[in-house]
Design an enzyme around this catalytic site. Structure first.
Site, short mmCIF file in Angstrom:
data_model
loop_
_atom_site.label_atom_id
_atom_site.label_comp_id
_atom_site.label_asym_id
_atom_site.label_seq_id
_atom_site.Cartn_x
_atom_site.Cartn_y
_atom_site.Cartn_z
N CYS A 34 71.45 44.61 -4.83
CA CYS A 34 71.53 45.00 -3.42
C CYS A 34 72.01 43.83 -2.56
O CYS A 34 72.37 44.01 -1.41
CB CYS A 34 70.19 45.52 -2.92
SG CYS A 34 68.89 44.28 -2.94
N CYS A 103 61.94 46.10 -3.99
CA CYS A 103 61.95 45.17 -2.86
C CYS A 103 60.65 44.35 -2.86
O CYS A 103 60.65 43.17 -2.50
CB CYS A 103 62.10 45.91 -1.55
SG CYS A 103 63.35 47.21 -1.59
FE1 FES Z 1 67.35 45.00 -1.68
FE2 FES Z 1 65.28 46.22 -0.67
S1 FES Z 1 67.21 47.06 -1.06
S2 FES Z 1 65.36 44.24 -1.48
#
Ligand code: FES
Length: 138
Positions: A34, A103
């Site tokens: 991400c 996360c």
């Molecule tokens: Fe990357 Fe939450 S989407 S840490």
């Protein structure tokens, strides 16, 4: 409602945001998928975490979990902080949606990374104490 009130609270009003200039341990962890990055600063006195601050360049759940993680370790011993799991952070926030659990792993690993840096600075090999710092893979 996808997010609990506590998550919304820690996202809109995160605790302990910032840097500690004379930190005793600084950790950084990212999630390659991400692209989110979390930096954790710890002040440690006699084995007690007297202050913790963070900077998160990431999603709302990453902000909320790092905020909660700093709250959970402040005033605690290093041993307690090492036992902090992402699950404990999630529970303290009254849960997270399944797609956001990774996360919270970032928050857990950011704490471990800062503790690892702390031991390195003391001339102590952190690996047997802290273990390997793992980038969350989801
Ligand atoms: Fe990357 Fe939450 S989407 S840490």
């Amino acid at each position: 409602m996808l997010y609990s009130e506590k998550v919304m609270d820690h996202f809109s009003n995160p605790r302990n945001v910032g840097e500690i200039e004379d930190a005793d341990g600084v950790g950084e962890i990212g999630n390659a998928k991400c692209g989110d990055i979390m930096k954790m600063y710890l002040k440690i006195d006699n084995g007690i975490i007297t202050d913790a601050k963070f900077k998160t360049f990431g999603c709302g759940a990453a902000v909320a979990t790092s905020s909660m993680a700093t709250e959970l370790i402040k005033g605690k011993s290093i041993d307690d902080a090492l036992k902090l799991t992402n699950q404990a952070v999630v529970e303290a926030l009254d849960g997270l949606p399944a797609v956001k659990i990774h996360c919270s792993v970032l928050a857990e690993q950011a704490v471990r990374s800062a503790l690892s840096d702390y031991y390195t600075r003391q001339g102590i090999d952190p690996l047997p104490i802290v273990g390997e710092i793992k980038e969350p893979e989801e």
